[in-house]
Design an enzyme around this catalytic site. Structure first.
Site, PDB file in Angstrom:
ATOM      1  N   GLU A 183       0.867  -1.191   0.000  1.00 18.58           N
ATOM      2  CA  GLU A 183       0.000   0.000   0.000  1.00 18.58           C
ATOM      3  C   GLU A 183       0.892   1.226   0.000  1.00 18.58           C
ATOM      4  O   GLU A 183       2.028   1.171   0.461  1.00 18.58           O
ATOM      5  CB  GLU A 183      -0.871   0.025   1.265  1.00 18.58           C
ATOM      6  CG  GLU A 183      -1.853  -1.116   1.338  1.00 18.58           C
ATOM      7  CD  GLU A 183      -2.538  -1.184   2.703  1.00 18.58           C
ATOM      8  OE1 GLU A 183      -2.525  -0.176   3.449  1.00 18.58           O
ATOM      9  OE2 GLU A 183      -3.070  -2.264   3.016  1.00 18.58           O
ATOM     10  N   LYS A 220       2.210   4.575   1.542  1.00 21.52           N
ATOM     11  CA  LYS A 220       2.231   5.152   2.881  1.00 21.52           C
ATOM     12  C   LYS A 220       1.815   6.607   2.725  1.00 21.52           C
ATOM     13  O   LYS A 220       2.582   7.437   2.236  1.00 21.52           O
ATOM     14  CB  LYS A 220       3.622   5.032   3.498  1.00 21.52           C
ATOM     15  CG  LYS A 220       3.636   5.469   4.942  1.00 21.52           C
ATOM     16  CD  LYS A 220       4.954   5.099   5.594  1.00 21.52           C
ATOM     17  CE  LYS A 220       4.909   5.315   7.091  1.00 21.52           C
ATOM     18  NZ  LYS A 220       4.580   6.668   7.495  1.00 21.52           N
ATOM     19  N   ASP A 260       1.112  10.277   3.655  1.00 11.01           N
ATOM     20  CA  ASP A 260       1.731  11.155   4.649  1.00 11.01           C
ATOM     21  C   ASP A 260       0.680  12.117   5.201  1.00 11.01           C
ATOM     22  O   ASP A 260       0.664  13.304   4.896  1.00 11.01           O
ATOM     23  CB  ASP A 260       2.879  11.926   3.984  1.00 11.01           C
ATOM     24  CG  ASP A 260       3.803  12.540   5.012  1.00 11.01           C
ATOM     25  OD1 ASP A 260       3.665  12.207   6.208  1.00 11.01           O
ATOM     26  OD2 ASP A 260       4.649  13.348   4.628  1.00 11.01           O
ATOM     27  N   TYR A 275      -7.492   1.918   5.767  1.00 11.71           N
ATOM     28  CA  TYR A 275      -6.606   0.785   5.488  1.00 11.71           C
ATOM     29  C   TYR A 275      -6.627  -0.340   6.519  1.00 11.71           C
ATOM     30  O   TYR A 275      -6.074  -1.396   6.286  1.00 11.71           O
ATOM     31  CB  TYR A 275      -5.164   1.239   5.238  1.00 11.71           C
ATOM     32  CG  TYR A 275      -4.572   2.208   6.242  1.00 11.71           C
ATOM     33  CD1 TYR A 275      -4.335   1.831   7.553  1.00 11.71           C
ATOM     34  CD2 TYR A 275      -4.243   3.502   5.859  1.00 11.71           C
ATOM     35  CE1 TYR A 275      -3.786   2.721   8.462  1.00 11.71           C
ATOM     36  CE2 TYR A 275      -3.689   4.401   6.758  1.00 11.71           C
ATOM     37  CZ  TYR A 275      -3.467   4.005   8.066  1.00 11.71           C
ATOM     38  OH  TYR A 275      -2.938   4.882   8.958  1.00 11.71           O
ATOM     39  N   LYS A 282      10.577   3.261   3.324  1.00  9.58           N
ATOM     40  CA  LYS A 282      10.524   4.710   3.112  1.00  9.58           C
ATOM     41  C   LYS A 282      11.399   5.174   1.949  1.00  9.58           C
ATOM     42  O   LYS A 282      12.502   4.663   1.768  1.00  9.58           O
ATOM     43  CB  LYS A 282      11.006   5.432   4.391  1.00  9.58           C
ATOM     44  CG  LYS A 282      10.188   5.121   5.616  1.00  9.58           C
ATOM     45  CD  LYS A 282       8.970   6.006   5.722  1.00  9.58           C
ATOM     46  CE  LYS A 282       9.297   7.319   6.385  1.00  9.58           C
ATOM     47  NZ  LYS A 282       9.191   7.274   7.842  1.00  9.58           N
ATOM     48  N   CYS A 332      15.062  49.045   4.418  1.00  8.67           N
ATOM     49  CA  CYS A 332      14.263  48.340   3.409  1.00  8.67           C
ATOM     50  C   CYS A 332      15.061  48.224   2.107  1.00  8.67           C
ATOM     51  O   CYS A 332      15.557  49.223   1.596  1.00  8.67           O
ATOM     52  CB  CYS A 332      12.958  49.097   3.163  1.00  8.67           C
ATOM     53  SG  CYS A 332      12.008  48.400   1.800  1.00  8.67           S
ATOM     54  N   CYS A 340      13.210  50.600  -0.581  1.00  9.64           N
ATOM     55  CA  CYS A 340      13.097  52.057  -0.518  1.00  9.64           C
ATOM     56  C   CYS A 340      14.119  52.681   0.424  1.00  9.64           C
ATOM     57  O   CYS A 340      14.213  53.908   0.511  1.00  9.64           O
ATOM     58  CB  CYS A 340      11.683  52.459  -0.097  1.00  9.64           C
ATOM     59  SG  CYS A 340      11.331  52.049   1.615  1.00  9.64           S
ATOM     60  N   CYS A 345       8.669  47.244   6.778  1.00  4.97           N
ATOM     61  CA  CYS A 345       8.941  48.551   6.223  1.00  4.97           C
ATOM     62  C   CYS A 345       7.636  49.331   6.415  1.00  4.97           C
ATOM     63  O   CYS A 345       6.565  48.844   6.060  1.00  4.97           O
ATOM     64  CB  CYS A 345       9.261  48.438   4.738  1.00  4.97           C
ATOM     65  SG  CYS A 345       9.276  50.045   3.928  1.00  4.97           S
ATOM     66  N   CYS A 399       6.665  52.986  -0.217  1.00  2.62           N
ATOM     67  CA  CYS A 399       7.679  52.025  -0.659  1.00  2.62           C
ATOM     68  C   CYS A 399       7.148  51.308  -1.912  1.00  2.62           C
ATOM     69  O   CYS A 399       6.024  50.818  -1.909  1.00  2.62           O
ATOM     70  CB  CYS A 399       7.954  51.006   0.457  1.00  2.62           C
ATOM     71  SG  CYS A 399       8.961  49.610  -0.077  1.00  2.62           S
TER      72      CYS A 399
HETATM   73  S1  IVH Z   1      -0.895   0.486   8.736  1.00  7.87           S
HETATM   74  C1  IVH Z   1      -0.051  -1.373  12.871  1.00  7.87           C
HETATM   75  N1  IVH Z   1      -1.065   1.501   6.322  1.00  7.87           N
HETATM   76  O1  IVH Z   1       2.026   5.384   8.931  1.00  7.87           O
HETATM   77  C2  IVH Z   1      -0.381  -0.871  11.504  1.00  7.87           C
HETATM   78  N2  IVH Z   1      -0.270   2.899   8.070  1.00  7.87           N
HETATM   79  O2  IVH Z   1       4.487   5.006  10.445  1.00  7.87           O
HETATM   80  C3  IVH Z   1      -0.043   0.555  11.311  1.00  7.87           C
HETATM   81  N3  IVH Z   1       0.245   5.178   7.365  1.00  7.87           N
HETATM   82  O3  IVH Z   1       0.583   5.579  12.115  1.00  7.87           O
HETATM   83  C4  IVH Z   1      -0.774   1.280  10.295  1.00  7.87           C
HETATM   84  N4  IVH Z   1      -0.307   4.938   5.258  1.00  7.87           N
HETATM   85  O4  IVH Z   1      -0.510   6.911  10.234  1.00  7.87           O
HETATM   86  C5  IVH Z   1      -0.725   1.721   7.609  1.00  7.87           C
HETATM   87  N5  IVH Z   1      -1.306   2.266   4.163  1.00  7.87           N
HETATM   88  C6  IVH Z   1      -0.972   2.493   5.424  1.00  7.87           C
HETATM   89  C7  IVH Z   1      -0.503   3.740   5.866  1.00  7.87           C
HETATM   90  C8  IVH Z   1      -0.160   3.893   7.210  1.00  7.87           C
HETATM   91  C9  IVH Z   1       0.130   5.767   6.178  1.00  7.87           C
HETATM   92  C10 IVH Z   1       0.746   5.847   8.591  1.00  7.87           C
HETATM   93  C11 IVH Z   1      -0.090   5.632   9.819  1.00  7.87           C
HETATM   94  C12 IVH Z   1       0.828   5.054  10.843  1.00  7.87           C
HETATM   95  C13 IVH Z   1       2.157   5.477  10.312  1.00  7.87           C
HETATM   96  C14 IVH Z   1       3.236   4.545  10.818  1.00  7.87           C
END
Ligand code: IVH
Length: 681
Positions: A119, A121, A123, A231, A321, A415, A418, A433, A438
């Protein structure tokens, strides 16, 4: 009789179903099935039925997404099941090591292929959503993983979070975890608006999302248009109809009405995991939300159980990551931007570095404090960060690479535009300023005046404004209206047709309503919303000027307008150059007033309809009768004794037994500021 009661009920339920289906198609499936205008009409019809008979309001009515009074704070909730974090891997070696450990705890031969789900991740910010009998009852932030903050009213405004699950036979409870996020486009719009209002910018979508989720006023949350990807699914142990794998769980979540990220993949072995990771390294740049890696999860839920957890993370999952989008560069110079309000923003200019798909050579340093914090010196090697659409920033300095005897960098005292002395007021982060003529301030003021939300003048971009100011053709907003076609034609890249169009657009802009003119003047703290409120209360510039300079209490009596704004108005209207500007605009044909026939803004339902208040103690600025009048004008009722039916107690100094009664009944207690916040919604 029975037909009159059942008919609206049946209609309300039909409307709810239609609207929820349309919203699901739009926000979750991204495949609209209903035109906006039809949606709006049906929504209004439902709202009217519910207003006429509040007993028709169901928990999953779309009208219940926006409601909710501002909270005084958030309560803390203990998660039914802790929210763990994930272990990280930063390269394939670490990924392989994780997989090796996993096979070992599962007692499998090294090299065994186990199906996994990949999946993205996301942010964003993790949320835990609790449903009872299929209805959303609670939403909480992750917090420390054991306890989070209860933010249900805010989460209800997220259109892709179902208020009721699409399940025939829902379990008594279930929990869904997922990630709330702000898409990049929405993030940019939020920051643009904040910039226009002179407010601090959010550094990135995740911070903006976290800040939004903790907003006390759900209306603000609704306006920020968050999204949510589900998720994780937790069902009661004895629930037999649950999925057996993560892949099926994602499908189950979709069926239940959640938005699941469409980029998940079922991966047969570690090689496929690596290919998935590589693929999204580039692919993620095309997405309209931020991702900082991929999450790999063992697919089989039984196997997940046997793998179990370490102290803080599951053994059956890992976050792989992408390297942070940071790069070192060499500082070339410190420059300064002068904003519309005179605020000086230091900017680092450095050797271009490729970051997040673009070449970056400038980054904001925000203010003088940040300069001190970074301890920036001439010729420093700095670390620059940029992720996706995010504004580049200087993360840190590498002092070990500093040239000998390098000079510490500071904001200039004058500034850069000016040459006038810069000012930093006590307790303010901004250095300004304060020379109103200006050229940088003038350019900013002109850009603001012609911007979309102000006078909306087409064809007058930043480049043209710069030419006009640099050549001394325009020295004030009023001068724009003295430009003629022939003169404009003499400017770079200006044909006679565009010149003509611009003159016409400027003439046309004189018809814009008073509140836009007021906003366009760019008075400190007077954003679009405040300008509207002020223009409504003071139908002309003359009225507003009189109030601002003679009766500031009339200004602060306007809902949502506080002392800071009153002071800023007073200063603005007492300044000679500004008085001259207003006179000049009037001579040029601006009314600077509400037109007689101007329709008032359609007023929504009164914000306090159906709510009962009890007042106690002495409020800092409102008298008892003023407070009562304000509440009643907003549709609320004021009664004299506290009971279970009381919605809020408004307490001031020396509040007595009513306050303790409210506390014992668990009735929310507001101070005057909280009350004012409720009134402006
Ligand atoms: S699974 C125990 N799936 O990443 C399972 N987390 O670094 C933990 N996150 O706190 C969560 N996308 O906020 C999972 N597809 C995804 C995710 C995900 C983002 C975040 C989540 C978690 C953090 C952990």
């Amino acid at each position: 009789m029975s037909s009159t009661t059942s008919e609206p009920q049946a209609r309300a339920s039909e409307l709810r179903a239609l609207l929820n289906q349309a919203a699901h198609a739009y926000y979750v499936l991204d495949a609209p099935v209903m035109e906006d205008s039809v949606y709006d009409r049906l929504y209004r019809e439902l709202l009217e039925l519910e207003n006429a008979d509040p007993s028709l309001i169901a928990v999953d009515s779309p009208t219940q997404r926006v409601g909710g009074a501002p909270a005084a704070g958030f309560s803390s909730v203990r998660h039914r099941i802790g929210l763990l974090s994930l272990d990280n891997a930063f390269n394939t070696t670490e990924l392989e090591a994780w997989y090796g450990r996993l096979l070992k705890v599962l007692d499998r031969e090294p090299g065994t292929a186990l199906p996994m789900v990949g999946e993205l991740k996301i942010d964003g910010n993790a949320l835990a959503l609790s449903y009872e009998n299929g209805v959303l009852v609670r939403a909480a932030t992750r917090g420390d993983g054991e306890q989070g903050e209860e933010i249900t009213a805010n989460v209800r405004t997220i259109a892709s979070v179902p208020l009721r699950l699409q399940l025939e036979n829902p379990p008594a409870w279930l929990e869904v975890r997922g990630e709330a996020l702000i898409p990049d486009g929405t993030f940019a719009a939020i920051n643009n608006e904040r910039q226009a209002r002179g407010e601090a910018l959010f550094a990135n979508p995740r911070n903006a999302c976290a800040g939004t989720l903790r907003q006390l006023d759900p209306k603000v949350v609704a306006a920020r248009k968050l999204d949510f990807f589900a998720y994780t699914l937790h069902l009661p142990q004895d629930w037999s109809e649950g999925p057996a794998s993560q892949w099926d769980a994602l499908e189950w979540l979709k069926q239940a009405g959640f938005k699941v990220n469409p980029n998940a993949a079922l991966l047969p072995d570690l090689e496929a995991v690596e290919a998935f990771f590589e693929h999204w390294d580039d692919g993620r740049r095309q997405l309209n939300y931020a991702t900082d890696g991929v999450v790999v999860k063992l697919n089989d839920l039984k196997l997940q159980d046997s793998a179990g957890f370490t102290q803080k993370a599951p053994r059956w999952a890992i976050a792989l990551k992408y390297p942070a989008e940071e790069a070192p560069s060499k500082l070339l110079r410190l420059s300064c931007q002068v904003g519309r309000t005179g605020v000086i923003t230091p900017v680092a200019e450095f050797e271009p570095v490729p970051l997040a798909g673009t070449s970056v050579s400038r980054a904001t340093l925000h203010n003088a404090d940040r300069l001190v914090e970074l301890d920036l010196h001439a010729g420093d090697t700095i670390v620059v960060r940029k992720a996706g659409e995010i504004i580049p920033e200087v993360v840190r300095v590498l002092p070990e690479l500093r040239p000998a005897a390098a000079k510490r960098l500071e904001l200039p005292h004058t500034c850069p535009e000016c040459g006038s002395e810069l000012v930093r007021e006590e307790g303010e982060a901004a250095t300004r300023c304060v020379n109103s003529s200006c050229p940088a301030i003038l350019r900013g003021a002109l850009r603001h005046w012609v911007s979309k939300s102000a006078l909306d003048v087409d064809g007058l971009g930043s480049k043209l404004i710069e030419q006009l100011v640099d050549r001394g053709l325009v020295g004030s907003i009023a001068d724009l209206y003295r430009l003629d076609g022939a003169l404009l034609c003499s400017l770079e890249r200006m044909g006679s047709k565009s010149a003509e169009n611009l003159v016409a657009a400027l003439a046309q802009s004189k018809q814009q309503p008073w509140h836009r003119q007021l906003y366009g003047l760019g008075i400190h703290h007077v954003g679009e919303v405040n300008a509207k409120a002020l223009a409504k209360a003071f139908p002309s510039a003359a009225d507003l000027a009189t109030a601002a300079t003679e009766t500031p209490e009339a200004i602060t009596a306007v809902y949502g307008i506080g002392g800071e704004i009153a002071q800023s108005l007073q200063q603005w209207f007492s300044t000679g150059a500004n008085q001259e500007l207003l006179m000049a605009l009037e001579r040029l044909g601006f009314s600077l007033a509400s037109a007689e026939e101007e329709q008032p803004e359609p007023s929504g339902p009164a914000p306090l309809t159906g709510q009962t208040f009890v007042l106690t103690g002495t409020l800092p600025s409102l008298s008892r009768s003023q407070a009562q009048a304000l509440i009643e004008a907003a549709g609320g009722k004021v009664t004299s004794s506290v009971s279970k039916k009381t919605s809020y107690v408004v307490a001031g100094e020396e509040a007595g037994s009513k306050l303790s009664k409210a506390e014992s009944l668990g009735i929310p207690v507001l101070d005057e500021a909280n009350l004012q916040a409720l009134l402006v919604r």
